[in-house]
Scaffold this motif. Structure first.
Motif, short mmCIF file in Angstrom:
data_model
loop_
_atom_site.label_atom_id
_atom_site.label_comp_id
_atom_site.label_asym_id
_atom_site.label_seq_id
_atom_site.Cartn_x
_atom_site.Cartn_y
_atom_site.Cartn_z
N HIS A 340 0.76 -1.13 0.05
CA HIS A 340 0.05 0.03 0.08
C HIS A 340 0.92 1.37 0.21
O HIS A 340 0.58 2.26 -0.49
CB HIS A 340 -0.95 0.06 1.09
CG HIS A 340 -2.09 -0.91 1.16
ND1 HIS A 340 -3.22 -0.98 0.28
CD2 HIS A 340 -2.24 -2.30 1.54
CE1 HIS A 340 -4.09 -1.83 0.42
NE2 HIS A 340 -3.47 -2.68 1.17
N HIS A 350 -4.82 4.60 0.61
CA HIS A 350 -3.42 3.77 0.74
C HIS A 350 -2.77 4.14 2.13
O HIS A 350 -1.93 3.23 2.57
CB HIS A 350 -2.59 3.70 -0.57
CG HIS A 350 -3.21 2.81 -1.53
ND1 HIS A 350 -3.51 1.57 -1.92
CD2 HIS A 350 -3.70 3.42 -2.89
CE1 HIS A 350 -4.09 1.37 -2.86
NE2 HIS A 350 -4.18 2.41 -3.64
N GLU A 353 -4.15 2.43 4.91
CA GLU A 353 -4.03 1.15 4.67
C GLU A 353 -2.54 0.47 4.98
O GLU A 353 -2.55 -0.45 5.91
CB GLU A 353 -4.45 0.53 3.44
CG GLU A 353 -6.01 0.25 3.34
CD GLU A 353 -6.48 -0.74 3.90
OE1 GLU A 353 -6.18 -1.79 4.03
OE2 GLU A 353 -7.38 -0.16 4.76
#
Length: 570
Positions: A340, A350, A353
């Protein structure tokens, strides 16, 4: 009739009817100029205009990436047309299998691209999920996920993404830095090509293969007896033939392989080929418990090193190894976070994440240092980033593993932002020492030397990085622009900037400042229009938040130059 898979771009002029009612001749001239600009941009990116409808242009591309590039460039080019702005057109892009009827294209895919365009607001580029999946990792921009939309005549909803105006950065956005292959093979040279995932069922194991490729490249790169070309070079080239890889990159050996994770077991197939004739030097299949994967990497590293560079002392191999996690779940979580992290410039989700997976890795193994530092690297992309807290966290990562080059690189950047250039120098030099063959680290560390007015050293590091990797990320290549600006070598700066596949905000800022230094005010103002098309909210004050020169007079000259050229101060 024939069918073919193409990327479709539909571009439409917004509000032409109202404009023509007010000033018909001027409006017709403006619309025509905009449509010509779009058509010219399509041609430059190997596309073809297959139809026009009113004030719309319909174009096809064999490459989805080229379609996106054309839309972005066409939008920004409108800023250079008298009486036009980037908000005068909107774009829809879709990837579909369509019917070719003579020179025209027809079918549901064309209709969907048109509906995407009509649903976009003025000045926006919207793309379908089908096209996004092809360009997400290699696009020059960020995307905003809008969600699912229903279109007339289409049964299923379509997920839609909006293309950001700013050119953001991530490690998959590369720029060719070498026009011709090396004249000869380098001795003791090797490249690790991306491992292939042999997934069980539908499980996505790409994060594992990318992580293993990176780890093996890093381990080999820490050995001073080897020349290790970067992983991104083989990714961009997309070449599997060892002879072709060797010819393109000037390396003598190619490592390739595949990995498959089955429950608690992992199977690794790895081979080493020489590139003169493509002959197999050795290959092996290793099946071990997943917990022993890192030990397998150590074995493979030692075997490759012994083959490529002859006998390497065991002490050097041991010293080169990064500190390993005690818990293999921590390593797997780290790789997921890294996957990510590479895509942070593509979509904001991202960031969260990456931080989440790095945190899980930290929780699973509190002694594993790498995710601790990378968590800070991801966090630094958020507005709430706390520099002091980040420094403490990276210091903890270095306590856990003082030999991790990325932790030193990140700490060096933090110290530079704080103005502690002595400590910053120590950490940057340590990062280079620990990873002498890492193109990414060499390129990132170059910025420090530009900031402390040692731009020649910065150029040396960039030369080294480009030798290791002919496809560096754009935002590393553009560091050469900053170094050349500091040295006053403006002609070289312009040449480097023009060669970049994308013009980032930072590159344009330095181009504007260099033009102002040369007294070319008109050209500087044209560049201001271009940068405002990329980021309408950009101000000259932004420079102070991004550039960390030890000599603050250089920063203020940059700010004053771009402001004098027309960029608002705040």
């Amino acid at each position: 009739m024939q069918r073919k898979l193409v990327a479709i771009m539909v571009a439409d002029f917004v509000g032409s009817t109202a404009a023509m009612e007010a000033h018909e001749e001027e409006a017709v001239e403006c619309v025509s100029a905009c449509l010509r600009a779009v058509g010219d941009t399509v041609a430059r990116h190997d596309g073809r205009v297959f139809n026009t409808a009113g004030d719309a242009v319909l174009a096809e591309f064999t490459s989805p990436v080229n379609a996106l590039r054309a839309a972005m460039e066409a939008r920004s080019s409108l800023a250079t047309i008298p009486d036009a702005t980037p908000n005068d057109m909107r774009f829809g892009l879709h990837l579909a299998d369509v019917l070719a009827v003579g020179d025209d294209l027809r079918g549901n895919g064309v209709n969907l691209a048109a509906r995407l365009q009509s649903s976009a607001t003025a000045g926006e580029i919207e793309v379908s999920e089908a096209l996004y999946e092809q360009v997400g990792r290699v696009s020059p921009c960020a995307f905003e996920e809008i969600g699912e939309r229903r279109f007339k005549g289409v049964t299923e909803p379509m997920r839609v993404y909006r293309v950001g105006t700013t050119v953001d950065r991530h490690r998959f956005l590369s720029a060719p830095t070498r026009e011709a292959p090396p004249a000869s093979m380098r001795p003791n040279s090797v490249i690790v090509t991306p491992f292939v995932a042999l997934a069980a069922g539908q499980e996505d194991q790409s994060f594992l293969t990318e992580g293993l490729t990176d780890d093996l490249t890093l381990e080999l790169g820490r050995l001073k007896g080897l020349f290790v070309s970067s992983r991104s070079a083989s990714v961009v080239l997309s070449i599997r033939d060892p002879v072709e890889v060797g010819r393109a990159l000037g390396v003598r050996y190619v490592v390739s392989g595949s990995v498959r994770k089955l429950g608690g077991l992992v199977r690794l197939d790895v081979s080493l080929c020489e590139t003169a004739h493509g002959h197999l030097v050795w290959s092996d299949r290793i099946e071990r418990p997943f917990e022993e994967l890192l030990a397998v990497i150590d074995e493979v590293t030692a075997r490759i090193a012994a083959t490529v560079a002859g006998r390497i002392e065991q002490a050097e191999l041991v010293a080169a190894r990064l500190k390993r996690p005690e818990n293999m779940s921590a390593y797997e979580y780290y790789l997921l976070g890294l996957d990510h992290h590479r895509l942070i410039g593509v979509a904001d989700r991202h960031i969260g994440e990456a931080m989440r997976w790095f945190k899980r890795s930290m929780d699973a193994d509190p002694t594993f240092g790498r995710p601790v530092a990378m968590h800070v690297c991801a966090w630094s992309n958020l507005p709430d980033f706390d520099l002091s807290a980040g420094e403490r966290q990276v210091a903890h990562a270095l306590d856990l593993d003082p030999t991790d080059p990325d932790s030193h690189r990140i700490m060096g950047a933090i110290k530079c932002m704080e103005g502690d250039f002595v400590a910053s120098r120590h950490h940057h030099e340590r990062a280079i020492e620990l990873a002498p063959n890492d193109a990414y680290i060499a390129g990132r560390c170059a910025a420090f030397y530009t900031y402390v007015n040692e731009a020649e050293r910065a150029l040396e590091l960039l030369d080294r990085a480009e030798m290791l990797d002919p496809f560096l990320p754009v935002w590393i290549v553009e560091e050469r622009v900053a170094a050349l600006y500091v040295l006053g070598r403006h002609d070289e700066l312009f040449a480097v900037a023009r060669a970049l596949p994308y013009q980032t905000r930072r590159t344009l800022i330095y181009r504007i400042a260099a033009r102002m230094a040369r007294g070319d005010v008109d050209r500087a103002r044209q560049l201001v229009a271009q940068i405002q098309a990329l980021d309408p909210k950009l101000s000259a004050g932004y420079v102070r938040t991004q550039e960390f020169f030890k000599d603050r007079a250089i920063t203020e000259t940059l700010v004053n130059s771009v402001h004098a050229a027309g960029l608002p101060l705040v």
